[in-house]
Design a protein around this motif. Structure first.
Motif, PDB file in Angstrom:
ATOM      1  N   ALA A 110       0.834  -1.203   0.000  1.00 16.26           N
ATOM      2  CA  ALA A 110       0.000   0.000   0.000  1.00 16.26           C
ATOM      3  C   ALA A 110       0.872   1.257   0.000  1.00 16.26           C
ATOM      4  CB  ALA A 110      -0.933  -0.003   1.215  1.00 16.26           C
ATOM      5  N   TYR A 111       1.939   1.194   0.779  1.00 12.50           N
ATOM      6  CA  TYR A 111       2.813   2.379   0.854  1.00 12.50           C
ATOM      7  C   TYR A 111       3.451   2.651  -0.502  1.00 12.50           C
ATOM      8  CZ  TYR A 111       4.617   5.820   4.093  1.00 12.50           C
ATOM      9  OH  TYR A 111       4.818   6.993   4.787  1.00 12.50           O
ATOM     10  N   MET A 122       1.011   4.144  -2.812  1.00 12.39           N
ATOM     11  CA  MET A 122       0.815   5.572  -2.534  1.00 12.39           C
ATOM     12  C   MET A 122       1.963   6.386  -3.137  1.00 12.39           C
ATOM     13  SD  MET A 122       0.460   7.442   1.162  1.00 12.39           S
ATOM     14  CE  MET A 122       2.225   7.420   1.485  1.00 12.39           C
ATOM     15  N   ASN A 173       1.719   7.338  -6.552  1.00 16.62           N
ATOM     16  CA  ASN A 173       0.594   8.269  -6.763  1.00 16.62           C
ATOM     17  C   ASN A 173      -0.729   7.577  -7.064  1.00 16.62           C
ATOM     18  OD1 ASN A 173       1.709  10.807  -6.209  1.00 16.62           O
ATOM     19  ND2 ASN A 173       2.865  10.676  -8.130  1.00 16.62           N
ATOM     20  N   LYS A 174      -0.879   6.368  -6.555  1.00 17.05           N
ATOM     21  CA  LYS A 174      -2.156   5.674  -6.669  1.00 17.05           C
ATOM     22  C   LYS A 174      -2.988   5.943  -5.395  1.00 17.05           C
ATOM     23  CE  LYS A 174      -1.497   3.050 -10.438  1.00 17.05           C
ATOM     24  NZ  LYS A 174      -0.110   3.271 -10.813  1.00 17.05           N
ATOM     25  N   VAL A 188      -4.844   4.298  -2.361  1.00 14.85           N
ATOM     26  CA  VAL A 188      -4.626   3.005  -1.703  1.00 14.85           C
ATOM     27  C   VAL A 188      -5.428   2.893  -0.413  1.00 14.85           C
ATOM     28  CG1 VAL A 188      -2.276   2.846  -2.611  1.00 14.85           C
ATOM     29  CG2 VAL A 188      -2.638   3.791  -0.325  1.00 14.85           C
ATOM     30  N   SER A 189      -5.752   1.671  -0.048  1.00 18.55           N
ATOM     31  CA  SER A 189      -6.264   1.411   1.301  1.00 18.55           C
ATOM     32  C   SER A 189      -5.730   0.066   1.771  1.00 18.55           C
ATOM     33  CB  SER A 189      -7.795   1.417   1.328  1.00 18.55           C
ATOM     34  OG  SER A 189      -8.298   0.276   0.681  1.00 18.55           O
ATOM     35  N   TRP A 190      -5.579  -0.056   3.062  1.00 14.97           N
ATOM     36  CA  TRP A 190      -5.062  -1.285   3.695  1.00 14.97           C
ATOM     37  C   TRP A 190      -5.947  -1.564   4.899  1.00 14.97           C
ATOM     38  CZ3 TRP A 190      -3.336  -1.738   8.776  1.00 14.97           C
ATOM     39  CH2 TRP A 190      -2.578  -2.870   9.098  1.00 14.97           C
ATOM     40  N   GLU A 194      -8.349   5.408  -9.120  1.00 14.32           N
ATOM     41  CA  GLU A 194      -9.425   6.283  -8.651  1.00 14.32           C
ATOM     42  C   GLU A 194      -9.542   6.185  -7.124  1.00 14.32           C
ATOM     43  OE1 GLU A 194     -13.180   5.543 -10.651  1.00 14.32           O
ATOM     44  OE2 GLU A 194     -12.012   4.854 -12.391  1.00 14.32           O
ATOM     45  N   PRO A 195     -10.228   7.153  -6.506  1.00 18.54           N
ATOM     46  CA  PRO A 195     -10.425   7.041  -5.050  1.00 18.54           C
ATOM     47  C   PRO A 195     -11.036   5.683  -4.692  1.00 18.54           C
ATOM     48  CG  PRO A 195     -11.174   9.171  -5.815  1.00 18.54           C
ATOM     49  CD  PRO A 195     -10.821   8.387  -7.050  1.00 18.54           C
ATOM     50  N   VAL A 196     -10.574   5.112  -3.610  1.00 21.17           N
ATOM     51  CA  VAL A 196     -11.020   3.773  -3.215  1.00 21.17           C
ATOM     52  C   VAL A 196     -12.405   3.876  -2.586  1.00 21.17           C
ATOM     53  CG1 VAL A 196     -10.499   1.768  -1.785  1.00 21.17           C
ATOM     54  CG2 VAL A 196      -8.632   3.074  -2.841  1.00 21.17           C
ATOM     55  N   LEU A 256       1.098   7.187   4.869  1.00 23.86           N
ATOM     56  CA  LEU A 256       0.144   6.080   4.975  1.00 23.86           C
ATOM     57  C   LEU A 256      -0.020   5.778   6.458  1.00 23.86           C
ATOM     58  CD1 LEU A 256      -1.430   3.983   3.157  1.00 23.86           C
ATOM     59  CD2 LEU A 256       0.395   2.391   3.741  1.00 23.86           C
ATOM     60  N   MET A 288      -5.590   1.618   6.935  1.00 26.98           N
ATOM     61  CA  MET A 288      -4.590   2.622   6.573  1.00 26.98           C
ATOM     62  C   MET A 288      -4.971   3.216   5.233  1.00 26.98           C
ATOM     63  SD  MET A 288      -0.815   1.256   7.397  1.00 26.98           S
ATOM     64  CE  MET A 288      -0.147   1.315   9.033  1.00 26.98           C
TER      65      MET A 288
END
Lengths: 178, 248, 351
Positions: free
Chosen positions: A25-26, A29, A32-33, A35-37, A59-61, C6, C177
């Motif tokens: 995820a990091y 990010m 420049n994507k 992301v969510s975890w 796109e926004p998650v 994050l 996160m």
């Protein structure tokens, strides 16, 4: 890569399941994507089952909770039992074949069996197994760049563990090329 | 003409609402005298309890915070942690401190919270009209122990000073009484020291003050004072439990 | 804006509070919000702040009461069973008109229930919970970035109105996160707290913080004053997101995490030629009634989706006021609705 990657990583607590997802995820990010975890959370701290849902998207998650996944990384048998059916047709499953004993049932997905724990053991550090598996995921999906994965290691690992980063990257490459 | 006796500045010039013979007024005055003598009124914050003295914020001239039943030590902790230069005291009765607020007092004490607690023990709930308190004596008749306090039904009274003095964070613990002039003078000394302990940043200090509740004891004021001497003092021994020689 | 990080939702709440000038945190451990306490325990000493692990939720909220009386920006956090314990203090804070912020990372109940996400504390938060006629502002963020922004805002609202503000999330929001971008400097709006009990310094009359008013006329006036304040907040502070509502076949009402699931459902429905709108109350109290009134004539029906047995549903019904049917779909016990389940429900309603 496709517009949205939905990745489930699952195994035993203590195998670095959650941190593998976090690294991914990091790195996403840093690419420049969006992301969510999302981790499973609960009384299991070590030895219990652990999994996390990682979404990396152009796109926004929307929902961080995955009902299906484009890729599944599993490090034990019970996790395969639990998540195998959630992979979309045409998706991929990457297993740690040192620990997952059974064959998969799905025929409509790409399967990669990597003896990650064995390879990590040969490298002298079992904790690299998760990174080896991520290597294959990154090589096959380009979900994040290798450069930003290394950058993510610097962000996620505490300073005193930065000396491990060259070895971690070596593990990643072993996985990419397996 | 020299003034030899006057109202302490820390006590507001209004009539107190307490019953005749109640010793809360005496305890209020002792606290106010100590605040005057130590010159700390401007930085003192008092925490009012629930019980007969819920509105002692109308009597003390310093800033006051009214707390929920039993929670004064937690509220005092909040005040003190924000402004450690304030002198913070809680004023609590036996139901407030030793029943509903047992957890709060024990933990404020064991944290060594740098506050001062004045604990008024009259062995009964006053405001709600004479129910059994955690400090009600054996065989004492109250509205909720109408046949007297029995160990097999009600258990035993809590000796707060003895209990709290086992805690490392409580550095000054003393029990005093209001039943005669000599004891009132000792009470003032203890209260003063309990404030000085806080001023010297030494930790948690508590003074338990044995007090009279003639109304709910069903006695006249003089009988009530004698009842303290004859019944309470033998069970709740007076004296210092901890911190007698503490330098302040 | 600064660097993109994050971070976990819970940690962002703690960081945001510190950035908003909160230097006092009192709490008690409970899953799934304990990372807030971990973060505070680590960071508060670095900023000359205070972290106290209280002996109970009751003590923690009363420490908040004390710290707020002393004029500080103060935070406590917990999850559902712990928030129940805090109700005493919450009512007193409301009565004494103290500014404070409480975080509830909701888990499923009743009783000890479970530790998984839920929204079953909606009634407790917006209708009362504690005793007496009081309200608190309830903010329901749906992303980690919003957790940051709304935590800062919660402190500003609390100080401005001398009111308790609750940030209501759920286990997903607390544990997940996402990227967050912190501002270089926060907009801190805090009026002079000349009512605080900081010691008279012998320069003014004594200040008294209290929630007891024995005289009935005085207490009624006090209540009128509170109600006027609540009316003012309702006038000024409502926040709502409306999405895709113009010409919608159906409008879904959802808050927090569920609203994000609905956004996925909206995309799925589009492919089947169904237009789904979303009204997402961001302030659960004050409730964005007007947003519902504005769109009440648009869809064939409304659907409320919640992680409970139907709580916000009642407020949606009041707002729609009989103009359209209001349906409900909910999951409980930590179970989450899938997008398909919700889409099926929508199709069923529109049939």
């Amino acid at each position: 890569m496709m517009a949205q990657q939905e990745i489930i990583i699952a195994g035993f607590g203590g195998q670095g399941i959650l941190s593998a997802g976090r690294l991914l995820a990091y790195a996403g990010m840093l690419d420049n994507k969006h992301v969510s975890w999302l981790p499973s959370y609960g009384p299991e701290m070590r030895g219990g089952t652990a999994n996390c849902h990682v979404t990396i998207s152009d796109e926004p998650v929307g929902s961080p909770i995955l009902n299906s996944s484009t890729a599944l990384v599993v490090m034990n048998g019970p996790s395969l039992d639990k998540f195998e059916s959630m992979v979309v047709s045409g998706g991929m499953i990457i297993t740690d074949s040192s620990l997952v004993e059974r064959d998969i049932k799905r025929a409509d997905i790409d399967l990669f069996e990597i003896p990650a724990t064995k390879i990590a053991s040969d490298m002298g550090n079992l904790t690299y197994a998760n990174i080896i598996l991520l290597g294959k995921l990154i090589a096959r999906t380009n979900v994040v760049s290798k450069e930003n994965f290394e950058e993510a290691l610097k962000k996620v690992l505490p300073e005193k563990k930065h000396y491990m980063i060259p070895e971690e990257m070596k593990a990643l490459e072993l996985g990419m090329n397996y | 003409m020299a003034t030899v006796f006057k109202r302490p500045h820390a006590l507001i010039d209004v009539p107190l609402h307490y019953c005749p013979g109640c010793t809360h007024g005496i305890v209020h005055r002792l606290i106010a005298e100590v605040i005057d003598e130590l010159g700390i009124e401007g930085k003192t914050v008092g925490i009012s309890p629930v019980g007969c003295t819920y509105n002692n914020y109308d009597y003390f001239n310093c800033d006051m915070v009214q707390a929920a039943h039993g929670r004064a030590p937690a509220v005092g902790t909040g005040v003190k942690r924000v402004n450690p230069d304030n002198i913070v005291f809680t004023y609590q009765g036996d139901g407030d401190l030793a029943a509903i607020g047992t957890a709060e007092i024990v933990h404020a004490a064991t944290r060594g919270e740098n506050i001062t607690t004045i604990f008024v023990n009259n062995a009964i709930y006053g405001m709600t009209s004479g129910q059994m308190a955690p400090t009600t004596l054996m065989n004492q008749v109250t509205t909720t122990s109408p046949y007297g306090r029995k160990p097999e039904i009600h258990g035993f009274p809590i000796k707060v000073c003895e209990m709290l003095s086992t805690l490392d964070g409580a550095v000054f613990v003393e029990r005093v009484s209001t039943h005669d002039i000599k004891n009132i003078m000792s009470a003032k000394k203890a209260i003063k020291k309990a404030f000085q302990v806080q001023m010297a940043n030494k930790g948690f200090a508590i003074v338990e003050v044995l007090s009279a509740c003639p109304t709910n004891w069903g006695l006249n004021p003089l009988e009530a004072l004698k009842w303290i001497q004859d019944n309470m003092v033998p069970f709740y021994p007076l004296g210092n439990f901890k911190g007698k020689d503490l330098e302040v | 804006m600064g660097e993109k990080l994050l971070m976990k939702g819970n940690e962002v709440i703690a960081e945001a509070a510190i950035r908003a000038g909160c230097r006092h945190y009192f709490g008690y451990p409970i899953t799934p919000q304990t990372e807030i306490a971990h973060y505070m325990a680590k960071k508060m000493p670095e900023v000359d702040g205070t972290f106290v692990q209280a002996e109970s939720e009751i003590a923690a909220i009363n420490m908040v009461y004390g710290a707020a009386s002393a004029g500080a920006r103060v935070l406590t956090s917990s999850s559902s069973p712990g928030i129940s314990l805090k109700q005493e203090g919450i009512s007193y804070i409301a009565g004494a008109e103290l500014p404070a912020v409480v975080v509830n990372i909701v888990r499923c109940g009743p009783g000890l229930g479970g530790i998984l996400p839920a929204q079953c504390d909606y009634f407790q938060a917006v209708k009362g919970g504690g005793h007496g006629d009081y309200k608190m502002v309830v903010l329901a963020p749906c992303s980690v970035q919003e957790l940051y922004e709304m935590t800062v805002e919660a402190f500003n609202i609390s100080d401005k109105y001398r009111i308790l503000t609750m940030i209501m999330g759920d286990g997903i929001l607390g544990q997940m996160m996402e990227a967050v971008e912190f501002k270089d400097k926060e907009d801190i709006i805090s009026p002079d707290k000349n009512w605080a009990t900081t010691g008279t310094q012998m320069k003014r009359e004594h200040n008294v913080v209290t929630s007891i008013f024995i005289n009935p006329e005085v207490l009624e006036n006090h209540n009128h004053k509170l109600q006027e304040k609540y009316a003012l907040i309702t006038e000024n502070e409502i926040k709502v997101e409306t999405y895709n509502c113009e010409n919608a076949d159906i409008i879904v009402a959802a808050f927090g995490t569920v609203a994000r699931i609905i956004k996925n459902v909206i995309k799925m429905a589009e492919k089947e030629g169904i237009k789904v709108g979303l009204i997402r109350p961001i302030t659960l109290w004050p409730f964005p009634e007007r947003a519902f009134q504005k769109y009440a004539d648009v869809p064939k029906a409304f659907l409320t989706v919640e992680l409970n047995a139907g709580q916000m549903l009642e407020d949606v019904k009041l707002a729609v006021n009989g103009k359209k049917p209001v349906h409900f779909y909910g999951r409980m016990g930590g179970m989450l609705p899938t997008q398909q389940e919700i889409l099926d429900k929508i199709k069923d309603i529109l049939k």
